[in-house]
Design a protein around this motif. Structure first.
Motif, short mmCIF file in Angstrom:
data_model
loop_
_atom_site.label_atom_id
_atom_site.label_comp_id
_atom_site.label_asym_id
_atom_site.label_seq_id
_atom_site.Cartn_x
_atom_site.Cartn_y
_atom_site.Cartn_z
N LEU A 33 -0.38 4.99 -7.13
CA LEU A 33 -0.81 3.91 -6.25
C LEU A 33 -1.41 2.80 -7.10
O LEU A 33 -1.46 2.90 -8.32
N GLN A 34 -1.85 1.74 -6.47
CA GLN A 34 -2.23 0.55 -7.21
C GLN A 34 -3.29 0.80 -8.28
O GLN A 34 -3.12 0.42 -9.42
N GLU A 35 -4.39 1.39 -7.92
CA GLU A 35 -5.48 1.59 -8.87
C GLU A 35 -5.80 3.06 -9.14
O GLU A 35 -6.79 3.35 -9.78
N HIS A 36 -4.97 3.96 -8.62
CA HIS A 36 -5.23 5.36 -8.88
C HIS A 36 -3.95 6.19 -8.76
O HIS A 36 -2.93 5.71 -8.31
N VAL A 37 -4.07 7.42 -9.19
CA VAL A 37 -3.01 8.42 -9.02
C VAL A 37 -3.56 9.46 -8.06
O VAL A 37 -4.69 9.92 -8.21
N ARG A 38 -2.78 9.80 -7.05
CA ARG A 38 -3.17 10.86 -6.12
C ARG A 38 -2.45 12.14 -6.52
O ARG A 38 -1.23 12.16 -6.65
N ALA B 298 -6.64 14.73 -4.54
CA ALA B 298 -7.69 14.03 -5.30
C ALA B 298 -7.12 12.73 -5.81
O ALA B 298 -5.98 12.66 -6.25
N ASP B 299 -7.93 11.67 -5.72
CA ASP B 299 -7.57 10.35 -6.23
C ASP B 299 -8.29 10.13 -7.55
O ASP B 299 -9.52 10.18 -7.60
N ILE B 300 -7.51 9.88 -8.61
CA ILE B 300 -8.07 9.65 -9.93
C ILE B 300 -7.84 8.19 -10.30
O ILE B 300 -6.71 7.70 -10.23
#
Length: 150
Positions: A83-88, A143-145
């Motif tokens: 995703l734009q600012e993170h990896v799920r 989890a969103d990293i």
């Protein structure tokens, strides 16, 4: 300390990777390797903080899936969404009745135990995390990293 969210927001579309793996220790280990490999394919180098965090979170969620979410003959699923600012990171297992605790305990006695610290690590490395039961046969822990888009 961060706690799990009851519901996840619908992720916007972006690159994704999904694979089913055997609900074994070997499958959990492979999940971690494949997650890091996929991040590298998306342009996130192996030796970055984001890659290390995704590897750790994937390893913990996959280990929980094969330890607590395993049913004989059923696999678990690993999904990564860029995703734009993170990896799920999403791990789906076959035990919807076994939900993780609402907040991982930071009890000093549990820090000395051989197990039980996985979700504490997830909550440390993830911006946010949660669990959903999407149907009667599975549950998904996600989890969103944080991982800035390059």
């Amino acid at each position: 300390m961060k706690s799990i969210d009851a519901q996840t927001e619908a992720p916007t579309s972006g690159p994704q990777f999904t694979i089913r793996l055997s609900a074994t220790r070997r499958g959990a280990r492979l999940a971690r390797h494949l997650a890091v490999q996929q991040l590298a394919a998306w342009g996130i180098p192996y030796d970055t903080e984001a890659s290390h965090a995704v590897a750790l979170v994937t390893a913990e969620l996959a280990a929980n899936a094969v330890t607590h979410g395993r049913l004989l003959g059923r696999d678990f699923r690993l999904s990564l969404l860029r995703l734009q600012e993170h990896v799920r990171v999403e791990v789906t297992d076959a035990r919807p009745e076994r939900l993780p605790p609402a907040a991982p305990a930071a009890d000093p006695r549990s820090l000395e135990a051989d197990s039980g610290r996985g979700l504490l690590l997830v909550s440390t490395y993830a911006e946010r995390w949660g669990c959903e039961v999407r149907d009667t046969y599975t549950k998904t822990v996600w989890a969103d990293i944080t991982c800035p888009h390059r």
